[in-house]
Design an enzyme around this catalytic site. Structure first.
Site, PDB file in Angstrom:
ATOM      1  N   GLY A   1       1.055  -1.117   0.158  1.00  0.00           N
ATOM      2  CA  GLY A   1       0.026   0.003  -0.025  1.00  0.00           C
ATOM      3  C   GLY A   1       1.015   1.361   0.110  1.00  0.00           C
TER       4      GLY A   1
ATOM      5  NE  ARG B   1      -2.210  -4.293  -1.559  1.00  0.00           N
ATOM      6  CZ  ARG B   1      -1.678  -3.868  -0.573  1.00  0.00           C
ATOM      7  NH1 ARG B   1      -0.651  -4.572  -0.222  1.00  0.00           N
ATOM      8  NH2 ARG B   1      -2.279  -2.781  -0.069  1.00  0.00           N
TER       9      ARG B   1
ATOM     10  CG  ASP C   1       5.302  -7.111   8.688  1.00  0.00           C
ATOM     11  OD1 ASP C   1       6.484  -7.061   8.803  1.00  0.00           O
ATOM     12  OD2 ASP C   1       4.536  -7.016   9.759  1.00  0.00           O
TER      13      ASP C   1
ATOM     14  CB  THR D   1       2.654   0.311   6.185  1.00  0.00           C
ATOM     15  OG1 THR D   1       1.368   0.280   6.473  1.00  0.00           O
ATOM     16  CG2 THR D   1       3.760  -0.371   7.320  1.00  0.00           C
TER      17      THR D   1
ATOM     18  CG  ASP E   1      -2.127  -0.371   8.292  1.00  0.00           C
ATOM     19  OD1 ASP E   1      -2.975   0.431   8.110  1.00  0.00           O
ATOM     20  OD2 ASP E   1      -2.453  -1.446   7.751  1.00  0.00           O
TER      21      ASP E   1
ATOM     22  CG  ASP F   1       1.029  -3.059   9.894  1.00  0.00           C
ATOM     23  OD1 ASP F   1       2.070  -2.621   9.537  1.00  0.00           O
ATOM     24  OD2 ASP F   1       0.390  -3.967   9.256  1.00  0.00           O
TER      25      ASP F   1
ATOM     26  NE  ARG G   1      -4.275  -4.827   5.086  1.00  0.00           N
ATOM     27  CZ  ARG G   1      -3.264  -5.050   4.288  1.00  0.00           C
ATOM     28  NH1 ARG G   1      -3.615  -6.017   3.572  1.00  0.00           N
ATOM     29  NH2 ARG G   1      -2.110  -4.595   4.330  1.00  0.00           N
TER      30      ARG G   1
HETATM   31  P1  ATP Z   1       0.840  -2.683   3.508  1.00  0.00           P
HETATM   32  O1  ATP Z   1       0.853  -3.246   4.829  1.00  0.00           O
HETATM   33  O2  ATP Z   1       1.000  -1.250   3.471  1.00  0.00           O
HETATM   34  O3  ATP Z   1      -0.125  -3.186   2.629  1.00  0.00           O
HETATM   35  P2  ATP Z   1       2.865  -4.631   2.742  1.00  0.00           P
HETATM   36  O4  ATP Z   1       4.176  -4.650   2.365  1.00  0.00           O
HETATM   37  O5  ATP Z   1       2.619  -5.554   3.813  1.00  0.00           O
HETATM   38  O6  ATP Z   1       2.195  -3.219   2.770  1.00  0.00           O
HETATM   39  P3  ATP Z   1       1.787  -6.644   0.677  1.00  0.00           P
HETATM   40  O7  ATP Z   1       0.463  -6.647  -0.146  1.00  0.00           O
HETATM   41  O8  ATP Z   1       1.535  -7.832   2.205  1.00  0.00           O
HETATM   42  O9  ATP Z   1       1.959  -5.227   1.683  1.00  0.00           O
HETATM   43  O10 ATP Z   1       3.017  -7.202   0.130  1.00  0.00           O
HETATM   44  C1  ATP Z   1       3.574  -6.400  -0.874  1.00  0.00           C
HETATM   45  C2  ATP Z   1       3.883  -7.188  -2.266  1.00  0.00           C
HETATM   46  O11 ATP Z   1       5.124  -7.963  -1.566  1.00  0.00           O
HETATM   47  C3  ATP Z   1       3.035  -8.416  -2.589  1.00  0.00           C
HETATM   48  O12 ATP Z   1       2.294  -8.221  -3.524  1.00  0.00           O
HETATM   49  C4  ATP Z   1       4.121  -9.493  -2.894  1.00  0.00           C
HETATM   50  O13 ATP Z   1       4.631  -9.371  -4.452  1.00  0.00           O
HETATM   51  C5  ATP Z   1       5.360  -9.243  -1.964  1.00  0.00           C
HETATM   52  N1  ATP Z   1       5.292 -10.524  -0.953  1.00  0.00           N
HETATM   53  C6  ATP Z   1       4.353 -10.656  -0.090  1.00  0.00           C
HETATM   54  N2  ATP Z   1       4.493 -11.541   0.791  1.00  0.00           N
HETATM   55  C7  ATP Z   1       5.670 -12.417   0.227  1.00  0.00           C
HETATM   56  C8  ATP Z   1       6.474 -13.651   0.219  1.00  0.00           C
HETATM   57  N3  ATP Z   1       6.032 -14.344   1.336  1.00  0.00           N
HETATM   58  N4  ATP Z   1       7.368 -13.722  -0.691  1.00  0.00           N
HETATM   59  C9  ATP Z   1       7.496 -13.113  -1.763  1.00  0.00           C
HETATM   60  N5  ATP Z   1       7.039 -12.032  -1.986  1.00  0.00           N
HETATM   61  C10 ATP Z   1       6.014 -11.524  -1.112  1.00  0.00           C
END
Ligand code: ATP
Length: 323
Positions: A14, A75, A106, A128, A130, A132, A174
């Site tokens: 995000g 994503r 994360d 992020t 959040d 979190d 979330r």
């Molecule tokens: P936010 O919490 O702000 O949404 P985030 O980084 O946690 O941010 P995610 O959608 O969970 O957002 O992860 C972003 C991208 O990271 C995913 O679309 C994917 O491409 C990659 N990703 C997430 N988990 C994994 C994993 N276990 N292995 C490889 N790539 C991953």
């Protein structure tokens, strides 16, 4: 000393206000320390497709005050697979990227960790709204998002007071109630419902509203974190039980946008510079973090195994001041 020459930087997951300030800091500090910096568009999706170009001192000019991310974000389902991570690594090698700075949450760090396991040098910067991420007490975007929510609360309070109504506001988070709990304190909520805490609708929402009315309150605010959801159902339940007209507002993506606050710009700048300094010192596979106002760093595997808990003091303060 470092054997890194070229740094790739991307934003993932995000978007969050302040990500641009972090991109700018990584780019300018990178060039200052003699690195070549490549900006990768649309997160891991752009890495997979070679959607990237060199960033210069000037290409990151006039962005510190802008919300969103000039590199865009995504994503990527493909990158979440083992094959995808391998492809990402091989595309990074095509462009001569020796180290990758990932600005995200994360999920994005799990992607970076997977790349690190295959040999890429990575640094994570927490971005992020959040807040979190367990290893850091601050994530880029958090302050701006909270100020956006607070502005909305103040506006809703004016109309709720005039009509003697109750408002149920759903705010982002979330898995984490950080935005909700802080905005509950700053906005004077009667009740705050967060994913970290079990709640009983009668005891935790209905009772404080009725007691507040008996003490002479003229309006009521209930904040619900996104992870709990159901703002409309909660509003209907409140109206049924109390006869107070109740409206729900789901703030949604408005919380992600806007010009970053000074706190977000400064934190993003500090984190970006710190990330480059880690690489300069030959340290990698680290997550940049803020602890008690100081910049620190954690091993990426350790950072991902940590669990974030909500600050009980904030919950207590919110309850005392809702009287
Ligand atoms: P936010 O919490 O702000 O949404 P985030 O980084 O946690 O941010 P995610 O959608 O969970 O957002 O992860 C972003 C991208 O990271 C995913 O679309 C994917 O491409 C990659 N990703 C997430 N988990 C994994 C994993 N276990 N292995 C490889 N790539 C991953």
């Amino acid at each position: 000393m470092s054997d890194v020459r070229t740094i790739g930087v991307l934003t993932s997951g995000g978007d969050a206000p302040g990500m641009n300030a972090a991109i700018r800091a990584v780019t300018r500090a990178g060039i200052y320390h003699g690195f070549k910096v490549i900006g990768i568009r649309k997160g891991y999706e752009g890495l997979l497709h070679g959607d990237m170009e060199e960033l210069t001192l000037r290409s990151v000019g006039d962005i510190i005050q802008r919300g969103g991310t000039i590199l865009q974000t995504a994503r990527s389902a493909e990158f979440s697979t083992e094959e995808g991570v391998k492809r990402g690594l091989s595309m990074a090698q095509v462009f001569g990227i020796d180290a990758l700075v990932v600005i995200g949450g994360d999920g994005s760090f799990r992607g970076a960790r997977d790349l690190a396991r295959l040999g890429m040098k990575v640094i994570g910067i927490p971005g992020t709204i959040d807040n979190d991420i367990a290893c850091t007490d601050y994530t880029i975007g958090y302050d701006t998002a909270m100020n956006t929510v607070l502005d909305a609360i103040d506006k809703i309070r004016d109309t709720a007071y005039s009509h003697e109504r109750c408002s149920v506001m759903e705010v982002m988070g979330r898995h984490a109630g950080w935005i909700a709990i802080n905005c509950g304190i700053a906005g004077g909520a009667e009740a705050v419902i967060i994913p970290e805490q079990h709640f009983d609708i009668d005891k935790d929402i209905i009772l404080p509203i009725i007691e507040g009315r008996n003490r002479g309150k003229k309006n009521y605010l209930v904040i619900v974190a996104e992870g709990i959801g159901g703002a409309a159902e909660i509003a209907r339940y409140i109206e049924e039980k109390t006869d107070i007209i109740t409206r729900e507002t789901i703030l949604g993506h408005i919380q992600r946008g806007g010009s970053p606050t000074m706190t977000d710009r400064v934190m993003a700048s500090r984190m970006g510079v710190y990330a480059v300094e880690l690489l300069k010192a030959g340290k990698y596979n680290r997550i940049v973090a803020s602890q008690g106002g100081k910049m620190v760093d954690y091993d990426i595997e350790e950072a991902l195994s940590m669990e974030k808990t909500i600050d009980e003091e904030l919950i207590k303060i919110g309850k005392i001041l809702a009287l």
